[in-house]
Enzyme design. Structure first.
Site: not given
Length: 1013
Positions: A453, A751, A755
Site C-alpha cells: 500500500d 489494512d 483487503d
C-alpha cells in the site's frame, strides 16, 4: 534426496494446506524416537476435527435456541417479575450478569422491553450513553466483582517438569535406560559396588544430561511462544469513560462501557446497539451463517467474536468473558494448533530418510559385533559356557546399536526450525513485526515480490490539508485557513463536520487545538475545519444525521444525509476526486453561487486535481445535494446531481528510510510494487520519490487492469510497478496471477476489511498494526506494528536468516551423522568393536542436536543476506553447496579417524593394557573437536571468513565454550563413567589440531565451484 522430498513431502504449503497433505507426510514419518516432542509444533488434526465438530454443533444449537426463544416469546405476555440479587443491589446496580446474558443470548426483545429497552439497561448498569461508566478505581472494582472480567479461561502454562517428562518419552532413551538398569544389576553382581555400577551409571548420567538440556531448551522456547501469543491477543477498542473517548484493551472492558465500533472491527463482548448507521454484522463465527445481519434499534443484539462488515455505531457492553457466547464456545474447544511449516515437513522427511539408514546400520552393527563374539567363542570352544562379562559385552553391543539410532535419527532437525523461528519471532517483535503464523517467517525469506500500500506504509500517515480549490480559486492553507464567500464557507463547514467518520473532542473554543479522533485523512479535514473557525459540536447541533454510508475501498467515497431545521434534507458526499466530481453537475463559482458545471469548469477542476496529484498530494472532492423533505432512512443516498464544493490537497510525506529500504529489496532480488486506491498521478509521484517506479516500469489504473485479457496480462504484469485507483479485487487478481502464472512468492500489505481476500491469497499477508482493521489483521500472517515499509524489508531479512540458519544446522548435523554412522559401522565390521561407546555417542548427539541447534539456528541476520537473490518457489533446500561441504568434511573426518584407528598406537607410542582405552579416548576427543571447529566453519556456507560477528552471537560463544569445558571434564574426570582415559598435553594438542585442520579444509572446499541449485 531433494526430488524425493519434493515428491513425498512437497504437498504442504505455507498456507491453507489440505488435510490430505497434512495426513500424508505424517504417515511417511514412521521412524520417530519421541512423537510428543517431534510433533509438538505441528497441527493436532484429531483435536482440530473434534473442535470443528463441536463448533458446528454449537452453531446449530445456538441458531435453534435463538429461533425457539423468539417463537416462545410470541406466547409470553409481559415480563415475569425480575428480582435483583442482593449483592447486585449492594454494589449499586439493578440487573445481574445472568439476566443480561439471557437477554442478549436469546435475543429476548420482550425481556429487554420489560427492563425499559436499551435506555433502561443503561440506567440499571449505572452508566450513561454520553459519558460512559466512571473510571474510578472503586467503581471498576465493584463492576468486576459483580459482572466478571473480559477474559477467557486459558489452559495453565506448561512448567519445566512437563518438558522433562516429555523428553523422557524418547523410545531410544527408554531402551538405553533399560540397558543401564541391566548393566547395573549384572555389574554389581559380577564386580560389586561401586566398580560394577560405573558403566550403568555412566549411561544414566548421560541420559539425564540429554533430558535436562533438551527440556531446558524446550521450556525456554515455550516461554517465547507464550510471550508472542500474549502479543497477538493485544486488541484495543475505543470507549467513552468519564465523558472522554479513549483507547483501552478489550480485556479491560466491563458491562456498562460504551464502545465505538467501525467497519472491520471485531465485536469485543456481548452487548446492545445504542446508535449508528448502516450496521451489518457477520455472525458466521458463531452461527455458521454467511449472510450478514442488520443490527439496529429493532434488532439491537451484538455478540462477541462477530465482525463489523459495514457501518459504524456505539454499543453498550452487557456481558463479558466466559458469560459471552464466544467465551462459552471457546471453553468447549481444544486448540488444534497451527499448520506445520513446509520446512518443518521437509526436515521431518530428511530425518526419516536418515533414520531408516541409521536403523539399518544399527541392526547390522549389532549383528556384526555379536557375530564377532560368537566367532571368538567358537574358536575357543567355549560357546556352550557364558560368563557375566560376555553378557555385559552383548548388552554393551546392544547399547551401542541403540545409540547409533539415537545419533542417526536427527530428531533435532524439525525442532531446529521451530527454535530458529521462535528466536526470530521474538527478535522481530523488537523490530516492530509480530508474526501470527510460524510459516510466514520462513516463507518471507523466499519472497520475490512485495505488493505494498502507499498510505501509511510508504508514507508517514501524518496528513495535513495544504492546498484547496474552492470557488474557482486555488489557495494555500495557512494556520488561519483562507478567505471564501460566507455562503460557501457555511456549506463547506457543514460538509466537513457532518460527513466524517472522525470526531472532535475537548473542543473548548479558546483557540487551542482540540483533540481530533479518526483516520489520518479524516483528522486532516477536521483540522482544516478548525483552522477555518468551525466548531464541531455547533455544526452537529444545526442538523440531524439521518443516514450514513461509511467510506469503503470499493465505492471510494462516503456519504451522509442531514435533516435541516426547516425539515428539508441535504446529502453530502466526499471521496476520490475523479469519482465524486463525475457525480456533480453544478459547482460554486467565485461569488459562492451555485452554477452549472460546464466543460471549461470541469476541465479546470480536472487540471487542478492533476496538478495537486503531480505535487504528490492526495486529492479529495467535497460535494452536496439538496434532496427535499421526502427522504427516509431506508432510501439509498443519491449518487448523481451533486454540487461540487471544492477540491482539497492533502500532504502525506514519504517515510524516512523508505527509499533506502526499496533499494535494499531491489538488490535482494525482490520486486516492490505499489498498489493504492489513490489518483494515478499522486501514486506515480510518490513511487518515483520512493524509488519504486523506474524508467522502464509501468503505472496502470485498476479499471484498465481489470479489463485486460489473460494474454495481455502475461506481457503486462512483469512491467507493472504502480497500480492506482485499484479496488481490493484488482489487488487479489494481481496477487493470484503473480503466484500461479509467474510462480512468484508474493507478500501483500493491507489494512482494510476488503483487503482480507488478497491477504488470504498471498503467500505472506502483511497487515498494518496501527491503521489495519481487526478483519485484516485476522487474515494476515504478519502484523507490521509501526505500519512502516522499512519493517517489511526487515521481516524479509529475518526470513532469509531463518532459512539460512536451518541450512547451516542441517549441513552441520548431516556431517556428524555420516561420520558417526560410518565410523561405528566400519569399526564393528572390520575390528569387531565400536570406538565410540554409548555414553560418548549420547554426548555427541547432544552436541549436534540441542546444542548445535542453539548455536547455529539462532544466528542474527546480516546485511549481506539482502545482497543475494531470493530462493523463490523452486529452490532446493539441501543445495549443491551444502552437499559439497558435507561430503568434503565427512571425508576428512573419516580419514583422520580411520588413520587413528589403524596407526594411532604407533603414532602415539601407546603400549600396555590401557593402550586401547587411550586410543579410543584420542579418537573420541578428535571426533568431538572436529565437530567443534566444523560448527564454526558452518557459520558461513560459502564465505571463507567465518569469524565475522562471532563475538556478537553470545549464544554461539556460550554453546561452544560449554562444549569444550564439558569435553575436558569428560576426558579428565569422568573416565570411569564415560570409558575415557586422561590424556597428556601432547595428545590434547594433536586432538585439537586434527579438529582445527578441518577449518582450512572447509575454506578450501568453499573455493570449489558448484551449481547454485
Amino acid at each position: 534426496m531433494e526430488s524425493y522430498l519434493k515428491d513425498q513431502f512437497g504437498d504442504v504449503k505455507p498456507k491453507n494446506s489440505s488435510e490430505e497433505a497434512l495426513q500424508r507426510w505424517r504417515k511417511l514419518c514412521w521412524l520417530v524416537k519421541n512423537p510428543k516432542r517431534r510433533f509438538r509444533f505441528t497441527a493436532n488434526l484429531t483435536k482440530r476435527s473434534e473442535a470443528e465438530a463441536i463448533r458446528q454443533t454449537f452453531q446449530a444449537n445456538f441458531r435453534v435456541a435463538v429461533i425457539v426463544s423468539q417463537a416462545a416469546l410470541q406466547f409470553i405476555q409481559g415480563l415475569t417479575d425480575y428480582k435483583v440479587p442482593e449483592e447486585v443491589k449492594a454494589a449499586g446496580f439493578q440487573i445481574g450478569a445472568d439476566e443480561l446474558g439471557s437477554i442478549v443470548e436469546r435475543h429476548d426483545v420482550k425481556k429487554l422491553g420489560g427492563h425499559g429497552g436499551v435506555e433502561g439497561i443503561v440506567d440499571k448498569l449505572s452508566t450513561s450513553i454520553t459519558s460512559g461508566i466512571s473510571a474510578s478505581e472503586d467503581s471498576l472494582k465493584r463492576r468486576k466483582e459483580i459482572y466478571g472480567v473480559n477474559k477467557f479461561t486459558e489452559s495453565p502454562p506448561k512448567g519445566f517438569w512437563f518438558f522433562v517428562y516429555e523428553a523422557l518419552q524418547d523410545m531410544t532413551l527408554m531402551i538405553l535406560a533399560a540397558c543401564a538398569l541391566l548393566s547395573l544389576i549384572v555389574g554389581i553382581i559380577m564386580e560389586g559396588w561401586p566398580t560394577g555400577a560405573h558403566d550403568g551409571l555412566g549411561i544414566v548420567a548421560s541420559i539425564l544430561l540429554v533430558v535436562f538440556v533438551t527440556a531446558s531448551s524446550d521450556y525456554k522456547q515455550s516461554l517465547q511462544f507464550k510471550d508472542l501469543d500474549a502479543e497477538k491477543k493485544k486488541i484495543s477498542v475505543q470507549v467513552t469513560r468519564d465523558g472522554l473517548r479513549q483507547k483501552i484493551s478489550i480485556y479491560d472492558l466491563l458491562p456498562g462501557d460504551i464502545v465505538h465500533l467501525n467497519i472491520g472491527d471485531q465485536v469485543p463482548a456481548d452487548g446492545l446497539f445504542i446508535s449508528g448507521f448502516s450496521v451489518l454484522i457477520n455472525e458466521s463465527s458463531l452461527t455458521g451463517e454467511s449472510e450478514p445481519v442488520n443490527v439496529n434499534a429493532i434488532n439491537p443484539f451484538l455478540l462477541s467474536g462477530t465482525k463489523v462488515q459495514d457501518g459504524s455505531f456505539k454499543m453498550l457492553v452487557a456481558t463479558v468473558g466466559m458469560r459471552t457466547q464466544w467465551g462459552k464456545l471457546m471453553a468447549t474447544l481444544s486448540e488444534g494448533g497451527d499448520d506445520e511449516t513446509p520446512l518443518q515437513v521437509k526436515l521431518n522427511g530428511v530425518a526419516t530418510i536418515i533414520g531408516k539408514i541409521g536403523l539399518f546400520f544399527a541392526v547390522v552393527t549389532f549383528a556384526v559385533l555379536v557375530q564377532g563374539l560368537f566367532a571368538r567363542k567358537l574358536q575357543d570352544g567355549s560357546h556352550w559356557s557364558w560368563s557375566g562379562d560376555e553378557a555385559m559385552e552383548i548388552l554393551e553391543f546392544f547399547a551401542v546399536a541403540v545409540t547409533i539410532v539415537v545419533v542417526a535419527v536427527p530428531e533435532g532437525l524439525p525442532l531446529a526450525v521451530t527454535l530458529s523461528l521462535a528466536f526470530a519471532m521474538k527478535k522481530m517483535m523488537n523490530d516492530k513485526a509480530l508474526v501470527r503464523h510460524l510459516a510466514a517467517c520462513e516463507t518471507m525469506g523466499s519472497a520475490t515480490t512485495i505488493c505494498s500500500d502507499k498510505t501509511g506504509t510508504l508514507t508517514t500517515n501524518h496528513m495535513t490539508v495544504v492546498k484547496t480549490c474552492i470557488c474557482e480559486k486555488v489557495m494555500e492553507v495557512s494556520e488561519s485557513g483562507f478567505e471564501i464567500p460566507d455562503s460557501a464557507m457555511k456549506i463547506l463547514l457543514q460538509s466537513i463536520f457532518n460527513n466524517t467518520g472522525g470526531e472532535v473532542v475537548n473542543s473548548n473554543g479558546n483557540g487551542r487545538k482540540p483533540e481530533i479522533l479518526g483516520t489520518p485523512t479524516e483528522t486532516a479535514i477536521l483540522e482544516l475545519g478548525w483552522k477555518l473557525g468551525g466548531d464541531f459540536q455547533v455544526e452537529r447541533q444545526k442538523a440531524t444525521i439521518v443516514k450514513v454510508e461509511p467510506f469503503n475501498s470499493l465505492k471510494k467515497r462516503m456519504g451522509v444525509v442531514l435533516e435541516l431545521h426547516d425539515g428539508s434534507h441535504r446529502a453530502h458526499s466526499k471521496g476520490a476526486s475523479e469519482i465524486v466530481l463525475a457525480n456533480c453537475d453544478k459547482f460554486l463559482n467565485a461569488e459562492g453561487e451555485v452554477v452549472p458545471l460546464d466543460e471549461s469548469a470541469t476541465n479546470y477542476l480536472k487540471d487542478t486535481i492533476e496538478k495537486f496529484a503531480n505535487e504528490a498530494l492526495r486529492t479529495l472532492c467535497l460535494a452536496y445535494k439538496d434532496i427535499g423533505s421526502e427522504f427516509s432512512a431506508e432510501s439509498p443516498i443519491p449518487i448523481e446531481g451533486y454540487t461540487c464544493i471544492g477540491i482539497v490537497g492533502i500532504k502525506d510525506p514519504v517515510r524516512p528510510g523508505v527509499k533506502e529500504s526499496v533499494a535494499i529489496c531491489r538488490s535482494a532480488g525482490i520486486v516492490v510494487r505499489m498498489v493504492t486506491g489513490d489518483n494515478i498521478n499522486t501514486a506515480k509521484a510518490i513511487a518515483r520519490e520512493c524509488g519504486i517506479l523506474t524508467e522502464d516500469g509501468l503505472a496502470i489504473e485498476g479499471p484498465d487492469f481489470r479489463e485486460k485479457k489473460d494474454e495481455e496480462l502475461l506481457e503486462l504484469i512483469p512491467k507493472i510497478q504502480v497500480m492506482a485507483r485499484s479496488s481490493p479485487l484488482d489487488k487479489h487478481k494481481l496477487v493470484k496471477h503473480l503466484k500461479t502464472t509467474f510462480q512468484e512468492v508474493v507478500a501483500v500489505t493491507g489494512d482494510g476489511t476488503n483487503d482480507a481476500p488478497a491477504l488470504h491469497e498471498a503467500d505472506i499477508g502483511l497487515a498494518m498494526g496501527i491503521a489495519g482493521t481487526e478483519v485484516a489483521k485476522e487474515s494476515a500472517d504478519v502484523l507490521i506494528l509501526d505500519d512502516n515499509f522499512s519493517t517489511i524489508a526487515t521481516v524479509a531479512k529475518w526470513g532469509r536468516s531463518v532459512y539460512i540458519n536451518i541450512q547451516k544446522f542441517v549441513q552441520f548435523q548431516l556431517t556428524v551423522n555420516v561420520v558417526a554412522l560410518i565410523v561405528n559401522f566400519s569399526s564393528a565390521c572390520l575390528t569387531g568393536n565400536a570406538p565410540l561407546t554409548a555414553v560418548q555417542l549420547l554426548w555427541v548427539n547432544m552436541i549436534m542436536d540441542t546444542l548445535g541447534a542453539l548455536a547455529l539456528a539462532t544466528e542474527p541476520p546480516t546485511d549481506d543476506l539482502m545482497k543475494r537473490p531470493p530462493v523463490g518457489r523452486k529452490g532446493n533446500f539441501i543445495s549443491n553447496v551444502m552437499w559439497r561441504n558435507i561430503l568434503g568434511q565427512s571425508i576428512y573426518q573419516l580419514i583422520i579417524i580411520w588413520y587413528l584407528q589403524t596407526k594411532g598406537k604407533s603414532a602415539f607410542n601407546l603400549t600396555g593394557s590401557d593402550s586401547d582405552l587411550i586410543l579410543n579416548t584420542i579418537i573420541f576427543n578428535s571426533f568431538v573437536f572436529c565437530q567443534v571447529f566444523n560448527e564454526i566453519s558452518s557459520r558461513e556456507m560459502e564465505k571463507i571468513n567465518v569469524f565475522k560477528g562471532i563475538l556478537k552471537n553470545y549464544v554461539f560463544v556460550a554453546v561452544l565454550t560449554c562444549t569444550v569445558v564439558f569435553q575436558i571434564i569428560i576426558i579428565e574426570f569422568l573416565g570411569t563413567f564415560a570409558n575415557t582415559h586422561p590424556l597428556s598435553l601432547s595428545q590434547w594438542f594433536v586432538s585439537i589440531l586434527l579438529g582445527f585442520l578441518g577449518m582450512p579444509i572447509a575454506a578450501g572446499l568453499k573455493m570449489i565451484p558448484v551449481g547454485s541449485c
